[in-house]
Design a protein around this motif. Sequence first.
Motif, short mmCIF file in Angstrom:
data_model
loop_
_atom_site.label_atom_id
_atom_site.label_comp_id
_atom_site.label_asym_id
_atom_site.label_seq_id
_atom_site.Cartn_x
_atom_site.Cartn_y
_atom_site.Cartn_z
N UNK A 1 14.00 -4.85 3.80
CA UNK A 1 13.96 -6.23 4.26
C UNK A 1 13.22 -6.26 5.59
N UNK A 2 12.36 -7.24 5.75
CA UNK A 2 11.59 -7.32 6.98
C UNK A 2 11.36 -8.75 7.38
N UNK A 3 10.54 -8.94 8.39
CA UNK A 3 10.32 -10.30 8.89
C UNK A 3 8.86 -10.50 9.28
N UNK A 4 8.46 -11.74 9.25
CA UNK A 4 7.14 -12.12 9.74
C UNK A 4 7.18 -13.60 10.06
N UNK A 5 6.44 -14.02 11.08
CA UNK A 5 6.28 -15.45 11.33
C UNK A 5 5.50 -16.01 10.16
N UNK A 6 5.83 -17.25 9.80
CA UNK A 6 5.23 -17.86 8.62
C UNK A 6 3.70 -17.76 8.65
N UNK A 7 3.12 -18.03 9.83
CA UNK A 7 1.65 -18.07 9.94
C UNK A 7 1.04 -16.67 9.93
N UNK A 8 1.85 -15.64 10.07
CA UNK A 8 1.32 -14.27 10.08
C UNK A 8 1.27 -13.63 8.70
N UNK A 9 2.06 -14.16 7.76
CA UNK A 9 2.18 -13.49 6.46
C UNK A 9 0.84 -13.46 5.74
N UNK A 10 0.48 -12.29 5.24
CA UNK A 10 -0.77 -12.14 4.50
C UNK A 10 -0.44 -11.83 3.04
N UNK A 11 -0.89 -12.69 2.15
CA UNK A 11 -0.65 -12.52 0.72
C UNK A 11 -1.82 -11.80 0.06
N UNK A 12 -1.70 -11.54 -1.23
CA UNK A 12 -2.81 -10.95 -1.97
C UNK A 12 -3.87 -12.00 -2.31
N UNK A 13 -3.50 -13.27 -2.22
CA UNK A 13 -4.35 -14.30 -2.81
C UNK A 13 -5.28 -15.02 -1.84
N UNK A 14 -5.48 -14.46 -0.62
CA UNK A 14 -6.23 -15.22 0.38
C UNK A 14 -7.68 -14.81 0.59
N UNK A 15 -8.18 -13.88 -0.21
CA UNK A 15 -9.56 -13.40 -0.01
C UNK A 15 -10.56 -14.49 -0.36
N UNK A 16 -11.63 -14.59 0.43
CA UNK A 16 -12.67 -15.60 0.20
C UNK A 16 -14.03 -14.92 0.06
N UNK A 17 -14.92 -15.59 -0.64
CA UNK A 17 -16.29 -15.12 -0.80
C UNK A 17 -16.88 -14.76 0.56
N UNK A 18 -17.61 -13.68 0.61
CA UNK A 18 -18.26 -13.09 1.81
C UNK A 18 -17.30 -12.32 2.72
N UNK A 19 -15.97 -12.39 2.48
CA UNK A 19 -15.04 -11.57 3.29
C UNK A 19 -15.41 -10.10 3.16
N UNK A 20 -15.16 -9.36 4.23
CA UNK A 20 -15.36 -7.91 4.20
C UNK A 20 -14.11 -7.23 3.63
N UNK A 21 -14.32 -6.18 2.83
CA UNK A 21 -13.20 -5.41 2.29
C UNK A 21 -13.03 -4.16 3.15
N UNK A 22 -11.81 -3.97 3.68
CA UNK A 22 -11.57 -2.87 4.61
C UNK A 22 -10.42 -2.00 4.10
N UNK A 23 -10.45 -0.73 4.51
CA UNK A 23 -9.36 0.16 4.14
C UNK A 23 -9.06 1.08 5.32
N UNK A 24 -7.76 1.37 5.52
CA UNK A 24 -7.37 2.28 6.61
C UNK A 24 -7.44 3.72 6.11
N UNK A 25 -7.51 4.67 7.03
CA UNK A 25 -7.40 6.10 6.72
C UNK A 25 -8.42 6.59 5.72
N UNK A 26 -7.99 7.48 4.82
CA UNK A 26 -8.88 7.99 3.78
C UNK A 26 -8.14 8.06 2.45
N UNK A 27 -8.90 8.18 1.38
CA UNK A 27 -8.32 8.03 0.03
C UNK A 27 -8.48 9.30 -0.81
N UNK A 28 -7.59 9.45 -1.78
CA UNK A 28 -7.70 10.54 -2.75
C UNK A 28 -7.00 11.83 -2.35
N UNK A 29 -6.57 11.90 -1.09
CA UNK A 29 -5.99 13.16 -0.59
C UNK A 29 -4.62 13.46 -1.23
N UNK A 30 -3.78 12.43 -1.36
CA UNK A 30 -2.44 12.65 -1.92
C UNK A 30 -2.55 13.12 -3.37
#
Lengths: 369, 369
Positions: free
Chosen positions: A141-170
């Motif tokens: 269970x966690x918390x966030x201010x309403x205006x801070x919550x980021x859903x999966x459905x908010x991406x818009x055309x021309x947005x940049x796709x970013x990823x943290x760290x590196x992938x495939x290692x696990x």
Amino acid sequence: MEIKELGEFGLINRLTKDIHPVNNSTIMGVGDDAAVLHYTDKETLVSSQMFMEGVQFDLTYIDMEHLAYKVAMITMSNIFAMNGQPRQLIVSLGLGKRFKVEDVDQFYAGLNKACTKWNVDIVGGDTTSSYTGLAINLTCIGEAAKEDIVYRNGANETDLICVTGDLGAAYMGLQILEREKSVYYQQVEEYNNKVKEAQRNKDEKRLEALRMERAAIEGFQPDFAGKEYLIDRQLKPEARGEFLNQLREAGIRPTSMIDISDGLASELKHICEKSHCGCRIYEKNIPIDYQTAATCEEFNMNLTTAALNGGEDYELLFTVPIGDHEKIDKIENIKQIGYITKENLGTFLITRDGNEFELKAQGWVVNKN
Amino acid sequence: MEIKELGEFGLINRLTKDIHPVNNSTIMGVGDDAAVLHYTDKETLVSSQMFMEGVQFDLTYIDMEHLAYKVAMITMSNIFAMNGQPRQLIVSLGLGKRFKVEDVDQFYAGLNKACTKWNVDIVGGDTTSSYTGLAINLTCIGEAAKEDIVYRNGANETDLICVTGDLGAAYMGLQILEREKSVYYQQVEEYNNKVKEAQRNKDEKRLEALRMERAAIEGFQPDFAGKEYLIDRQLKPEARGEFLNQLREAGIRPTSMIDISDGLASELKHICEKSHCGCRIYEKNIPIDYQTAATCEEFNMNLTTAALNGGEDYELLFTVPIGDHEKIDKIENIKQIGYITKENLGTFLITRDGNEFELKAQGWVVNKN
């Protein structure tokens, strides 16, 4: 110590006696019919995940303490993926007969380590026996201010796709663990065959020599040299909460976000589906550690497939407005891997040689070269 | 249909497509990394419970729909026991290979029935495979105004001890189910022996006759005549939320409360321990249905032990100030069974003949008469 010596209530008392809540939102933790939480100025986030022995984890690879740390991190990662702060954890355990009180102590030691790292309170749970193996369910269970919550459905055309760290290692860490397990079982099988042969031949001298060999096999040490990072990523993943603060400090609010549990391709497709958009990502931009690359080569596996579909990375995948390009550039360990398109353009990977391949949310395919 | 035909995401879509949240506190349900809930004017209550096949339930007695209804009621009951209203449910399932899509559909049908009854929204969950059997974890989230929450620790000396409904029926229902199961298995065994004998004797005529008998055994109907209430209490328990409104309307605020899952004795000892007090309850005042009494007699079991230690009643056990005596009297189906004492006076049952027996939070003891 057998669990039945303590009984259910005794076990619960033993496990929870040193738990001292640190969050203001925890009004009442363990010890009543339900936990009582105070979330009167923020939204409440809740996520629950189940882990079954033999499906999500294999206790021949991982001990109880690391397992608990890992499942706690995985569950907290879901709250971070909403741009929230995890605050409480509820722990249900189904324990097969072979588990002792000491195993459960170790499990709680791992949970406590993970909870201490992110200031999370254990506020309840359930302990039951199980006819087979270990079943774990964690609710974070966690918390966030309403205006801070980021859903999966908010991406818009021309947005940049970013990823943290590196992938495939696990995923490559898992390959190493599986290889070492099979090396060990092969040694055991060869040894057993030698013993059988010596017994058939009634060769007492040979049997004596084999008895000496036995200790060496029992003391088998897996070979992880040069793969330490991969093993660590598999057995001790970290939820990526630290990046949320860095984004906030840089004045960046992601438009969509998810954590990578099933692999980059699968998670990116979730974002595109929910946001009704398409995407292009560049193979050359996918962040990969050199140990991952070297091990893929050694195993004759396709590196990009490991990064796209390996899973268990628990890195954050998110989109930001294109105007945040320079701000993102300044944050260490966040990589821009592509951009969001119109939905009808589909979801594609652009390879190093400029070809486009459709992203598939599928499992591993071994390189046929 | 095999679950792998749909895949994890296909199964989740199928199960959740008809879910439409009814609570204002449900901002975002199924479909993201975490559910988003809005509890800004009340406290949040959270309770999680795990149910393992072969331990908490036996699918030879109960079908998937009833099972789901039962586990949902059990989990909601924890929120009622805090004097709260359940609002959301999170469902984790670990499914063994033998389970089909239709089984999961049935399970969700049962969940939906229970959720509709108490206006609860399914807001998330997890579905995984399991190497054996069925594992279920439910997390129920609810709300209560801070001043309304009733803990286990608020009982005071001279408070009246009250209980809703009647006790011991679910336990006696289980006895009936177990008896009918063993009758069935005995018939199967006898039949198999007859067939073996006929085969040994190469008695074709007898074998032919036995083939006719087979249908009768396969169509075995358990005998529940006169025990319908007990079977219902075992297979379809109801959470007792309706009493909370009645108490509120009567101007009564319980000083402590718990729901009866492990039996009256065990739960009353929890209240006394947490409230640092003792108690006296009267054997003659314990509410018992006539079917429970008749079946205890039939099974030669001690009725009071069934009511004290049988468990799975999911009635509410609570204490009220002694001044509420007359108000309580007016509410149907709430029984005053005793009173709270100083801690040093211990926790005792006063029998019909005036003897005192210490309450034990232990399991069943068969009547030795």
